[in-house]
Design a protein around this motif. Structure first.
Motif, short mmCIF file in Angstrom:
data_model
loop_
_atom_site.label_atom_id
_atom_site.label_comp_id
_atom_site.label_asym_id
_atom_site.label_seq_id
_atom_site.Cartn_x
_atom_site.Cartn_y
_atom_site.Cartn_z
N ALA A 291 13.94 1.12 1.53
CA ALA A 291 15.32 1.61 1.41
C ALA A 291 16.05 1.10 0.18
N ILE A 292 15.75 -0.12 -0.26
CA ILE A 292 16.49 -0.74 -1.37
C ILE A 292 15.95 -0.24 -2.70
N PRO A 293 16.82 0.24 -3.59
CA PRO A 293 16.36 0.71 -4.91
C PRO A 293 15.95 -0.45 -5.81
N ALA A 294 14.96 -0.21 -6.66
CA ALA A 294 14.50 -1.24 -7.60
C ALA A 294 15.39 -1.32 -8.83
N GLY A 295 16.25 -0.32 -9.02
CA GLY A 295 17.18 -0.33 -10.15
C GLY A 295 16.69 0.45 -11.35
N LYS A 296 17.64 0.96 -12.13
CA LYS A 296 17.37 1.65 -13.40
C LYS A 296 16.37 2.80 -13.24
N GLY A 297 16.57 3.60 -12.21
CA GLY A 297 15.75 4.79 -12.04
C GLY A 297 14.30 4.54 -11.69
N LYS A 298 14.00 3.35 -11.17
CA LYS A 298 12.61 2.99 -10.85
C LYS A 298 12.24 3.26 -9.39
N GLY A 299 13.06 3.99 -8.68
CA GLY A 299 12.76 4.27 -7.28
C GLY A 299 13.06 3.08 -6.38
N ARG A 300 12.37 3.00 -5.27
CA ARG A 300 12.59 1.92 -4.31
C ARG A 300 11.70 0.71 -4.62
N LEU A 301 11.99 -0.39 -3.93
CA LEU A 301 11.15 -1.57 -4.12
C LEU A 301 9.70 -1.29 -3.75
N LEU A 302 9.50 -0.37 -2.79
CA LEU A 302 8.15 0.02 -2.40
C LEU A 302 8.19 1.47 -1.95
N ASP A 303 7.24 2.28 -2.43
CA ASP A 303 7.15 3.66 -1.95
C ASP A 303 5.87 3.81 -1.11
N TRP A 304 5.78 4.92 -0.39
CA TRP A 304 4.67 5.06 0.55
C TRP A 304 3.33 5.21 -0.16
N ARG A 305 3.33 5.78 -1.36
CA ARG A 305 2.06 5.93 -2.09
C ARG A 305 1.42 4.57 -2.33
N LEU A 306 2.22 3.59 -2.70
CA LEU A 306 1.68 2.24 -2.92
C LEU A 306 1.47 1.50 -1.60
N ALA A 307 2.35 1.77 -0.62
CA ALA A 307 2.20 1.11 0.68
C ALA A 307 0.88 1.52 1.33
N ALA A 308 0.43 2.73 1.04
CA ALA A 308 -0.82 3.22 1.64
C ALA A 308 -2.04 2.49 1.11
N THR A 309 -1.87 1.69 0.03
CA THR A 309 -3.02 0.98 -0.55
C THR A 309 -3.18 -0.42 0.01
N VAL A 310 -2.34 -0.84 0.96
CA VAL A 310 -2.52 -2.17 1.55
C VAL A 310 -3.84 -2.19 2.32
N PRO A 311 -4.41 -3.36 2.57
CA PRO A 311 -5.72 -3.43 3.25
C PRO A 311 -5.64 -3.12 4.74
N TRP A 312 -5.51 -1.85 5.07
CA TRP A 312 -5.42 -1.42 6.46
C TRP A 312 -6.67 -1.83 7.25
N GLY A 313 -7.82 -1.85 6.59
CA GLY A 313 -9.06 -2.21 7.27
C GLY A 313 -9.01 -3.60 7.87
N VAL A 314 -8.40 -4.54 7.13
CA VAL A 314 -8.28 -5.91 7.62
C VAL A 314 -7.41 -5.93 8.88
N VAL A 315 -6.33 -5.14 8.86
CA VAL A 315 -5.44 -5.07 10.02
C VAL A 315 -6.21 -4.59 11.26
N MET A 316 -7.09 -3.62 11.06
CA MET A 316 -7.86 -3.09 12.18
C MET A 316 -8.92 -4.08 12.67
N ILE A 317 -9.46 -4.90 11.76
CA ILE A 317 -10.40 -5.94 12.19
C ILE A 317 -9.71 -6.91 13.15
N VAL A 318 -8.47 -7.26 12.83
CA VAL A 318 -7.70 -8.15 13.71
C VAL A 318 -7.52 -7.49 15.07
N GLY A 319 -7.17 -6.21 15.09
CA GLY A 319 -7.01 -5.50 16.35
C GLY A 319 -8.31 -5.43 17.14
N GLY A 320 -9.43 -5.22 16.45
CA GLY A 320 -10.73 -5.21 17.12
C GLY A 320 -11.05 -6.54 17.76
#
Length: 467
Positions: A291-320
């Motif tokens: 939600a928070i803008p990064a400033g100077k037309g740079k979008g938000r601090l985090l967008d979903w395109r980059l958020a999708a690159t986090v290590p989801w596999g590790v998260v699922m190993i923990v769940g397993g």
């Protein structure tokens, strides 16, 4: 054993083999319970799936989002470079500064991501070193220092490494009545460990690789990198402020009791202490990143395109891993294992700690540390109950030990990253890491016995919540 318990043991054995041999990707192995538990009558599909959305799974995911935002805004690189410049540019001080910066970042950011960040900065300094001394072993020592500091730094906080989250979640699944392992609880025992081990490993590496003198041009390399970053941007400032607020939210969520004085946590002040969890803080912060803008037309601090690159596999190993733990409890497999291993209660505390730490350190060398924790923590929990010992007495040492694999690239993700940099060979890593493993086993056992056991009161026998 009941048929369901035999089936649970078979699935756990299958997952162990697949995790060790990587017959299929280790992240895919984490989904085996979703397919086999309902078919084999171990757990219903709904109860199995709930483990993959556990509080600690979501807390880890929120932590990954925060670390990704720090990476995107380049805050982590600035912290690392300023630390290096502040501590000086002699060979030994460069190694120390890299280790301090790496460990500090690894307490909050995925260890592998930190190692990847430090790698190009280190390689630039190594190239300068090799211009004047082609036979120098400084490069090997610096690369190993980054790998080791990443692993050690991750032990400092609950979100520092997925292994810690595996432990906290397993305690919640196996012993629902146990005191919550929250961020502050782990910080009390994890942060002192980092403070003790970093200088020990630094001294070991400096002496092992005989580091002395300065590297010509190293100051210019650091200055050039800082100039390239430029002045601190608004996005960096905002993500730093949010990072600090998140850390404070975790630390001060619950009441902090010091002798006869209590500092009320924010959840108590708001009257929601029974409703919120550390995962609440993590996800709330993650939403602010979007939600928070990064400033100077740079979008938000985090967008979903980059958020999708986090290590989801590790998260699922923990769940397993949580699914495995629940199957042990529900089917009675845990009781059977506990009765079979009840002899463990006859060992003295110091001997018990030494055996657990030694086994886990060397087992982790040949297997993913997260997978190792998933496999052995439920077994250790049942062993402790059968031996009338506090489960934490076995589970905490095993959790720490999973981060102390220094010999092989397969031990931790950070070892793999450094090995992929093509400056360290397996024989070099094995020779250096073997002696460091032995030092760590002795020092970690002493630390657990003299500090963790009395601080958490683990010698009191089997607590009521473990019955």
């Amino acid at each position: 054993m009941s048929p369901a318990a035999k089936n649970a043991a078979g699935v756990a054995l299958l997952m162990t083999v697949w995790w060790v041999t990587e017959a299929i990707p280790i992240y895919a192995t984490a989904f085996v319970p979703l397919a086999l538990f309902p078919l084999l009558g171990i757990l219903p599909a709904e109860e199995t799936a709930a483990n993959y959305g556990h509080n600690y799974v979501l807390m880890l995911l929120g932590g990954f989002f925060l670390s990704k935002a720090i990476e995107v805004q380049q805050l982590h690189k600035r912290i690392a470079l300023l630390t290096i410049r502040w501590l000086g540019v002699s060979r030994s001080r460069i190694v120390l500064s890299f280790m301090l910066a790496t460990a500090a970042l690894s307490m909050w950011i995925a260890n592998v991501a930190v190692a990847l960040l430090m790698l190009p900065i280190a390689q630039a300094l190594i190239v300068k070193e090799e211009e004047t001394d082609t036979d120098s072993r400084f490069g090997v020592g610096l690369m190993l220092a980054i790998a080791y500091a990443s692993s050690i730094g991750g032990t400092g906080t609950l979100i520092g490494t997925p292994v810690n989250m595996v432990f906290a979640g397993m305690m919640d699944k196996i012993f629902p009545g146990s005191p919550e392992i929250n961020f502050f609880t782990w910080l009390k025992i994890g942060f002192p460990l980092v403070i003790i081990f970093l200088p020990v490993i630094w001294l070991y590496l400096v002496r092992y690789f005989k580091m002395s003198g300065n590297i010509p041009g190293s100051r210019e390399v650091v200055r050039r990198e800082l100039e390239h970053l430029g002045p601190m941007q608004s996005g960096e400032k905002r993500v730093l402020a949010l990072f600090i607020l998140t850390a404070l939210g975790w630390i001060f969520r619950k009441d902090i009791v010091l002798d006869n004085w209590t500092l009320p946590g924010w959840s108590s002040l708001l009257g929601v202490e029974k409703y919120v969890h550390d995962s609440t803080v993590a996800i709330f912060s993650a939403l602010l990143l979007f939600a928070i803008p990064a400033g100077k037309g740079k979008g938000r601090l985090l967008d979903w395109r980059l958020a999708a690159t986090v290590p989801w596999g590790v998260v699922m190993i923990v769940g397993g891993g949580y699914a495995i733990a629940e199957s042990f409890q529900v089917t009675g497999l845990a009781d059977w294992l506990g009765q079979s291993l009840s002899f463990i209660g006859q060992l003295p505390v110091l001997g018990l700690l030494l055996v657990v730490v030694t086994l886990m350190v060397f087992i982790t060398e040949i297997n993913s540390n997260t997978a190792t924790a998933n496999i052995f923590l439920p077994v250790l929990a049942t062993m402790a109950v059968a031996g009338a010992a506090n489960p934490l007495l076995l589970m905490i040492p095993a959790t720490f030990a999973c981060s102390f694999a220094f010999m092989l690239p397969s031990g931790t993700g950070t070892n793999t990253v450094i090995f992929a940099g093509n400056r360290v060979t397996i024989p070099e890593m094995a020779r250096c890491g073997f002696w460091l493993n032995l030092i760590s086993i002795v020092l970690l056992t002493i630390y657990l016995y003299l500090f963790v056991v009395p601080v958490l009161g683990l010698e009191s026998g089997l607590p009521d919540w473990a019955h």
